[in-house]
Design a protein around this motif. Structure first.
Motif, short mmCIF file in Angstrom:
data_model
loop_
_atom_site.label_atom_id
_atom_site.label_comp_id
_atom_site.label_asym_id
_atom_site.label_seq_id
_atom_site.Cartn_x
_atom_site.Cartn_y
_atom_site.Cartn_z
N ILE A 355 0.71 -0.76 -0.40
CA ILE A 355 0.17 -0.33 0.08
C ILE A 355 1.21 1.32 -0.20
O ILE A 355 0.96 2.49 -0.90
CB ILE A 355 -0.87 0.06 1.61
CG1 ILE A 355 -2.14 -0.97 1.43
CG2 ILE A 355 -1.30 1.50 1.45
CD1 ILE A 355 -2.72 -1.29 -0.43
N ALA A 356 1.92 1.29 1.03
CA ALA A 356 2.95 2.42 0.74
C ALA A 356 3.62 2.64 -0.11
O ALA A 356 3.61 3.82 -0.77
CB ALA A 356 3.87 2.59 2.40
N ARG A 357 3.88 1.60 -0.97
CA ARG A 357 4.48 1.89 -2.64
C ARG A 357 3.79 2.84 -3.27
O ARG A 357 4.14 2.70 -4.10
CB ARG A 357 5.14 0.31 -2.33
CG ARG A 357 6.26 0.54 -2.04
CD ARG A 357 7.20 -0.73 -2.99
NE ARG A 357 6.22 -1.94 -3.41
CZ ARG A 357 6.09 -2.89 -2.30
NH1 ARG A 357 6.55 -3.79 -1.21
NH2 ARG A 357 5.61 -4.27 -2.86
N ASN A 358 2.49 2.35 -3.03
CA ASN A 358 1.83 2.52 -4.00
C ASN A 358 0.92 4.03 -3.80
O ASN A 358 -0.25 4.03 -4.58
CB ASN A 358 0.18 1.11 -4.27
CG ASN A 358 1.28 0.10 -5.11
OD1 ASN A 358 1.17 0.35 -6.98
ND2 ASN A 358 1.44 -0.92 -4.71
N LEU A 359 1.34 4.55 -2.76
CA LEU A 359 0.72 6.21 -3.06
C LEU A 359 1.77 6.78 -2.53
O LEU A 359 2.95 6.49 -2.81
CB LEU A 359 0.72 5.91 -0.73
CG LEU A 359 -0.96 5.26 -0.76
CD1 LEU A 359 -0.74 4.94 0.76
CD2 LEU A 359 -2.54 5.74 -1.43
N PRO A 360 1.22 8.07 -3.16
CA PRO A 360 2.44 9.22 -3.16
C PRO A 360 3.80 9.04 -2.62
O PRO A 360 3.38 8.98 -1.04
CB PRO A 360 1.54 10.89 -3.11
CG PRO A 360 -0.23 10.17 -3.66
CD PRO A 360 0.33 8.76 -2.58
N ALA A 361 5.05 9.44 -2.61
CA ALA A 361 5.59 9.76 -1.65
C ALA A 361 5.54 10.29 -0.75
O ALA A 361 5.17 11.86 -0.79
CB ALA A 361 7.26 10.24 -3.30
N ASN A 362 6.20 9.82 -0.17
CA ASN A 362 6.12 10.57 1.67
C ASN A 362 4.44 10.56 2.18
O ASN A 362 4.37 11.41 2.58
CB ASN A 362 6.78 12.18 1.65
CG ASN A 362 8.10 11.91 1.51
OD1 ASN A 362 8.55 10.68 1.53
ND2 ASN A 362 8.64 13.01 0.42
#
Length: 425
Positions: A355-362
């Motif tokens: 999930i984190a990898r597929n959200l916008p950076a930071n």
């Protein structure tokens, strides 16, 4: 005067006890999302809570396996009744992560205690038809999942009742099975009846065939139970009816186990396990790659695949390593649930990472998870979920592929092996 043993009534009571076990599984699978929202829990925390039931199970089933021959199956089943009742009540009145953790642990231990007593009980009252009757007994696991998921669907979508009421429905069958077992006379386990010594039992547990099945149970249990428990989380952004996929899969399992006898007698347990692995691999592949109405076809194929895994593994041990006794059956069951608990915790963290990898950076994972419906953040989180679920399923696909290879070898091995007898020399 001692009461006579009544196999049919004991079997009915056993099925009711397993029904409570499966209701807890099906209802928990349907309310995980609601628990996450109500108590502000992320997927890693939810995976720990759900996984607790799966390591509470092996804890109880292994302890039960060691003591069932000495204390008897009736005392174990009274303990299961008490643990179920306490766990259900604690879940209803939970107020956060730790209360859910503890209540789920009690339910998991209750479920394991049911298996620790009922598997050897069914084998004892039906000594000439073990695997078939174990399949009939275990049909109440997927059967209860169907009922549990439909309870969640009905209560959530039509009655607007929260998870507390859904969990409370389990109290009724719990009280009934507790009352029935209290009234009925129990037989001793097969190993005790046959006079098999502890030394012979431990020697059987060290046999290569038992060790092989013990290890393979890791894979069969993960394939069946991890996928089922997390189906609503993994596919809720792929289909609007993710929880109904679990009901469909469990429905296929229920029908399959009801008609297990002819199939098991025709193919033998090793052949059934191989066919199950093949169908599971095909179904899991489809669940990770298709969408729309095809996902229901995938669920049917996957359901066919996992239908016979659990009862056939338990029955295989009872029939082919009989001197391992109740402990052998329970160690195999405990191994499966323990593997699921570890895999579930690992995959919960893996899911959050995807999930984190597929959200916008930071981006803040918690902020996006709690975003209001209709906002760009909520849309981005939903899209990330749609990617993460199938990716977890595809990662799990390697397990049934390994099972296909392993069970192919088992089929050839069993063709040249003479069936052992329980009686001592």
């Amino acid at each position: 005067m001692k009461k006579p043993i009544e196999p049919s009534k004991l079997f009915v009571a056993s099925c009711l006890a397993l029904l409570v076990t499966s209701l807890s599984f099906g209802i928990r699978a349907g309310i995980l999302g609601e628990l996450g929202v109500k108590f502000n829990l992320n997927v890693s925390q939810l995976s720990i809570i759900a996984g607790t039931a799966f390591w509470g199970f092996p804890l109880a089933v292994v302890i039960g396996g060691f003591i069932v021959d000495s204390i008897g199956m009736k005392r174990l089943l009274m303990a299961a009744f008490a643990l179920h009742l306490i766990g259900i009540v604690l879940t209803i009145f939970a107020n956060g992560f730790w209360s859910l953790f503890i209540s789920t642990l009690f339910i998991g231990m209750a479920n394991g205690t049911v298996e620790a007593a009922c598997n050897p009980l069914v084998a004892s009252i039906y000594p000439n038809n073990k695997t078939t009757k174990l399949s009939h007994f275990h049909l109440w696991f997927p059967g209860g999942i169907v009922v549990g998921t439909l309870i969640v669907f009905l209560f959530k979508n039509y009655l607007n009742l929260g998870y507390e009421w859904q969990v409370a429905t389990m109290i009724i069958p719990t009280i009934i099975y507790g009352y029935l077992f209290l009234q009925l006379e129990m037989p001793v386990t097969e190993r005790v009846a046959a006079g098999v010594s502890d030394k012979e039992m431990y020697r059987a547990l060290g046999s290569p065939l038992f060790i092989f099945i013990f290890i393979m149970m890791f894979g069969t249990a993960i394939t069946e139970l991890f996928t089922g428990q997390w189906i609503d989380v993994l596919l809720k952004n792929v289909t609007e009816n993710a929880i109904l996929i679990l009901a469909l899969t469990a429905g296929v399992q229920t029908l399959g186990r009801a008609f297990a006898g002819p199939l098991i007698h025709r193919m033998a347990p090793a052949g059934v396990l191989l066919a199950s692995a093949v169908f599971s691999a095909i179904g899991l592949y489809m669940l990770g790659h298709v969408s729309g109405n095809l996902i229901f076809a995938a669920a049917i194929i996957f359901g066919i695949g996992v239908t016979y895994f659990w009862p056939t593994m338990i029955g295989f041990v009872s029939e082919n390593v009989p001197k391992s006794g109740a402990l052998g059956m329970n160690l195999v069951g405990g191994a499966g649930m323990f593997a699921v608990s570890i895999y579930m915790i690992f995959m919960g963290s893996f899911y959050d990472g995807i999930i984190a990898r597929n959200l916008p950076a930071n981006a803040s994972l918690d902020a996006y998870r709690g975003a209001a419906a209709g906002t760009p953040e909520a849309a981005a989180f939903a899209q990330a979920q749609a990617v993460a679920g199938p990716e977890i399923i595809n990662a799990t696909l390697v397990i049934p592929i390994i099972l296909v290879v392993a069970f192919t070898g088992l089929v050839f091995y069993m063709r040249g092996r003479q069936k052992p007898h329980l009686q001592t020399a």
